[in-house]
Design a protein around this motif. Structure first.
Motif, short mmCIF file in Angstrom:
data_model
loop_
_atom_site.label_atom_id
_atom_site.label_comp_id
_atom_site.label_asym_id
_atom_site.label_seq_id
_atom_site.Cartn_x
_atom_site.Cartn_y
_atom_site.Cartn_z
N ALA A 153 -1.41 2.83 7.95
CA ALA A 153 -0.06 2.26 7.98
C ALA A 153 0.08 1.27 9.14
O ALA A 153 0.66 0.18 8.97
CB ALA A 153 0.98 3.36 8.09
N CYS A 185 -2.14 -0.55 10.46
CA CYS A 185 -2.90 -1.77 10.20
C CYS A 185 -2.09 -2.81 9.45
O CYS A 185 -2.40 -4.00 9.50
CB CYS A 185 -4.15 -1.44 9.38
N CYS A 186 -1.08 -2.35 8.72
CA CYS A 186 -0.31 -3.27 7.89
C CYS A 186 0.64 -4.11 8.74
O CYS A 186 0.95 -3.79 9.88
CB CYS A 186 0.46 -2.48 6.82
N ASP A 187 1.15 -5.19 8.13
CA ASP A 187 2.05 -6.09 8.84
C ASP A 187 3.45 -5.49 9.00
O ASP A 187 4.18 -5.85 9.93
CB ASP A 187 2.16 -7.42 8.09
N LEU A 225 -8.57 -3.97 6.56
CA LEU A 225 -7.12 -3.88 6.43
C LEU A 225 -6.42 -4.56 7.60
O LEU A 225 -5.48 -5.33 7.42
CB LEU A 225 -6.70 -2.41 6.33
N TYR A 226 -6.88 -4.30 8.82
CA TYR A 226 -6.26 -4.91 10.00
C TYR A 226 -6.53 -6.42 10.03
O TYR A 226 -5.72 -7.19 10.54
CB TYR A 226 -6.80 -4.25 11.26
N LEU A 238 0.84 -1.19 0.00
CA LEU A 238 0.00 0.00 0.00
C LEU A 238 0.88 1.24 0.00
O LEU A 238 1.74 1.40 0.86
CB LEU A 238 -0.90 0.00 1.24
N ARG A 285 5.91 -1.73 8.01
CA ARG A 285 5.90 -0.35 7.54
C ARG A 285 7.31 0.09 7.13
O ARG A 285 8.23 0.05 7.95
CB ARG A 285 5.38 0.60 8.64
N THR A 313 0.38 -7.53 4.27
CA THR A 313 0.17 -6.12 3.94
C THR A 313 1.39 -5.31 4.36
O THR A 313 1.82 -5.36 5.52
CB THR A 313 -1.08 -5.57 4.63
N ILE A 314 1.96 -4.59 3.42
CA ILE A 314 3.14 -3.76 3.68
C ILE A 314 2.82 -2.33 3.28
O ILE A 314 2.36 -2.06 2.16
CB ILE A 314 4.36 -4.27 2.89
N ALA A 315 3.03 -1.40 4.20
CA ALA A 315 2.83 0.02 3.92
C ALA A 315 4.15 0.62 3.45
O ALA A 315 5.15 0.56 4.16
CB ALA A 315 2.33 0.74 5.16
N SER A 343 -6.94 -8.42 7.33
CA SER A 343 -6.68 -9.07 6.04
C SER A 343 -5.90 -10.37 6.19
O SER A 343 -4.99 -10.48 7.00
CB SER A 343 -5.91 -8.11 5.13
#
Length: 298
Positions: free
Chosen positions: A154, A156-158, A131-132, A92, A160, A138-140, A134
């Protein structure tokens, strides 16, 4: 759904509103060799079928504010990827220079009806739940400043990754606007950086320049701007080397309690938000803040 779906085919579609589900049925991919593309008014998505990794770019200029329209279309895009068995991970990032996301659109919270505020807040909740919660990695790729709701996305992603530039900052700065971050914003941050940093950050509405964000654990890595997407791809490869089922169950175990808490209190949280934002004092604070923004632009 009270927690993360544990199997790839059981994405949390039931969290979607009827309008989002119906919009999904009209969405379609465009093929381009080994890559597939999907876009709507607010996001651009490119899925590499060879790697199973999608690049999702937010494009809501000038600052990627989280309006009701944006939040709805974001949920559509994320759900489409969640339902696609060929997609295992999402990077993301922003298509707007110097900004990841400026957070919640203040105009959605000022001078509107109670019904509008409720619809807006439900859309914010839905974005967070999807998002949290998913199943995907997930990478911001935080390629600009990211206050408030942008910081929430951000977090929420795994993982950052942020541009190594002290001019870019990230944080939950709601108190600076005279508003209060809800419990699930707080819980997300506490899970990431711990109670003391969260308590201080939320009370002061702190924005952390990139180096400080790394120091407190708000981001995991700093890289030059021209390396952020390649670094995100390398990190994604590492995460995807873990068997999906094991990683997904572990993620669920870590996040289930936090997700359950909002799911069980969702309607009460909406009611609380509407009651708060319709107060004369809050409306006045938001109007003052909007006037300051106008003066800065001028």
């Amino acid at each position: 759904m009270a927690a993360l779906a544990l199997l790839r085919g059981s994405a949390p579609a039931r969290l979607l509103s009827g309008c989002v589900r119906s919009a999904l049925t009209g969405a379609s991919w465009k093929d381009s060799g080994s890559r597939r593309h999907f876009s709507n008014d607010k996001i651009l998505v490119e899925l590499d079928e060879a790697t199973g990794v999608a690049l999702m770019k937010m494009k809501n200029p000038p600052v990627n504010s989280l309006s009701l329209d944006f939040l709805t279309e974001f949920s559509i895009g994320l759900e489409k990827l969640e339902m696609d068995r060929g997609c295992r991970g999402v990077i993301l990032t922003s298509a707007v220079p110097k900004i990841f996301s400026a957070g919640l659109d203040i105009t959605e919270m000022c001078g509107k009806s109670a019904e509008h505020y409720a619809a807006f807040w439900r859309a914010v909740q839905e974005m967070w739940l999807k998002l949290y919660g998913s199943n995907m990695v997930t990478i911001a790729a935080v390629n600009g400043s990211s206050p408030a709701g942008g910081c929430l996305m951000a977090m929420c992603c795994d993982y950052r990754i942020m541009v190594d530039n002290p001019k870019y900052a990230i944080g939950l700065n709601e108190t600076q606007l005279g508003i209060v971050a809800p419990f699930w914003f707080k819980d997300t941050m506490t899970n990431l950086v711990g109670h003391r940093v969260t308590e201080q950050s939320l009370q002061l509405g702190q924005m952390y320049p990139a180096p400080e964000a790394l120091r407190v654990g708000l981001v995991d890595q700093l890289v030059p701007e021209d390396k952020i997407l390649s670094t995100a791809s390398s990190v994604m490869t590492q995460w995807l080397s873990v068997p999906d089922h094991a990683r997904q169950i572990t993620k669920s175990m870590m996040r289930k309690q936090t997700i359950d808490k909002l799911v069980s209190q969702r309607e009460a949280d909406i009611k609380n938000f509407v009651g708060f934002v319709t107060k004369d004092s809050i409306q006045k604070s938001l109007q003052i803040y909007m006037e300051k923004l106008k003066q800065r632009k001028q």
